[in-house]
Design a protein around this motif. Sequence first.
Motif, short mmCIF file in Angstrom:
data_model
loop_
_atom_site.label_atom_id
_atom_site.label_comp_id
_atom_site.label_asym_id
_atom_site.label_seq_id
_atom_site.Cartn_x
_atom_site.Cartn_y
_atom_site.Cartn_z
N PRO A 190 51.44 37.78 36.43
CA PRO A 190 50.58 38.49 37.05
C PRO A 190 49.10 38.08 36.98
O PRO A 190 48.57 37.34 36.77
N TRP A 191 47.97 38.93 37.84
CA TRP A 191 46.73 38.87 37.80
C TRP A 191 45.66 39.94 37.56
O TRP A 191 45.83 41.33 37.70
N GLN A 200 58.72 39.38 38.61
CA GLN A 200 58.08 39.75 38.74
C GLN A 200 57.08 38.58 39.32
O GLN A 200 57.49 37.10 39.10
N SER A 249 48.02 43.20 38.29
CA SER A 249 48.49 43.47 39.21
C SER A 249 49.35 42.66 39.50
O SER A 249 49.63 41.29 39.28
N THR A 250 49.57 42.64 41.18
CA THR A 250 50.61 41.50 41.37
C THR A 250 49.89 40.36 42.46
O THR A 250 51.24 40.23 42.81
N ALA A 251 49.17 41.04 42.51
CA ALA A 251 48.61 40.64 44.53
C ALA A 251 47.87 39.44 43.25
O ALA A 251 47.27 39.34 42.23
N HIS A 273 45.65 47.52 33.95
CA HIS A 273 45.13 46.68 34.59
C HIS A 273 45.71 44.98 35.52
O HIS A 273 44.82 44.14 35.83
#
Length: 300
Positions: free
Chosen positions: A113-114, A110, A187-189, A185
Motif C-alpha cells: 500500500p502507498w 496486492q 493506493s496500489t500505485a 486513502h
Amino acid sequence: MTARRFRDSARYWRTPLLPGADLLTAEYHEHTFAPHWHDAYAIPVIEEGAECYRYRGTQYVAEAGTVPVISPGELHTGSRAVDEGWRYRVMYVPVDYLQALAAEIAGRAQPLPWFGADVIRDPDLARRLSRAHQLLEADTDRRRAGSGSGSGSGSSIGADSVPAGDALAVESALLDALSTLLVRHGSTAEAPLRPQTNDPRVETMKSLLAADLATPLRVADLAEAVGLSPFHATRLFTQATGLPPHAWRTQLRLQRALAPLRAGASVADVAAASGFTDQSHFTRHFRRVFGVPPGRWQSS
C-alpha cells in the motif's frame, strides 16, 4: 483561555492483537525529532495541538483531527507547530500486516500500500484510529495488571484477565480503523522514485555501510568502492537518500538496535554492538529519533 502547554512525555508499548507493531502515546513541546525513518508504516492521529514535519521535500503541518501517514523507509522530521506543542497516538504497523490486510480487502494479492504525502484530513478516520488505539492501550494495561496480580494463570500477558468479548471488540476496532484507512486513502500505485535513488553506486555504498555497523569506515572507503572522489560520492549519496553517509548509517544502527533491546539486551551492550562510541552517544541519538532514552523505551 490560554491552552495548556504539553510536556515532553512518551510511552511505547506492544500488544499481541497487532503482532510486531510498536505503539506510542505521547505529547511533546520542546522535543524535536531529527531526520529519521521507520521500517513500518507510521500512522499517527493528532489529538491536540499541531505538529510540523518535513517529508518528501515539503514542510507540512498536521493539526488536531488529522492523520499524517509516513510510509516505510521515508525520511521525515517532527516538531511543534503551535506554542502549546502537540499530543498524538501512533501505530507503527508492520509492512506485512498492512499488505496482508489490503489483500484480504481486495480478495487477491496486492502490492505494498502507498499513501500520498499530504496530511489526511478525514475526521471520521481520525476518530476510528484514535478509538482503536485507546482500546488497544486499555486492553494492554488490563493484560499487564492481570499478569502481575498473582492469580496463578501462568500467562505472561495476563490473557485470562481480559474477557474474550473485550478482546474481540478491540481487534474489531483495529481492523475497522486500518481497513478504513486503506479503502479511503490507500493506493496500489508506487511512490515516484526520487532522482538517483536507484543508482547502483548508491546501493553499493549502502551495502558497505550496512555490512558491519561496528566497523569504522571513511568516506574514502565509499568513494573507492564506487570509483568516485570523496566529494562526489558524498554528494551522490546525500542527493539519493536525503542524508549524508554517516547520518544514514546512524539511522540504520538505531533501527537495528530495536530488536536486541526488545530481547532484553543491556543498553550498553546494544550500543557497543551497534557501533556507537559509548552508551551516552547511543542514548543521545536514540532520544532524538524515538523521543525517549533507550532504557525507558525498553522498559515500556
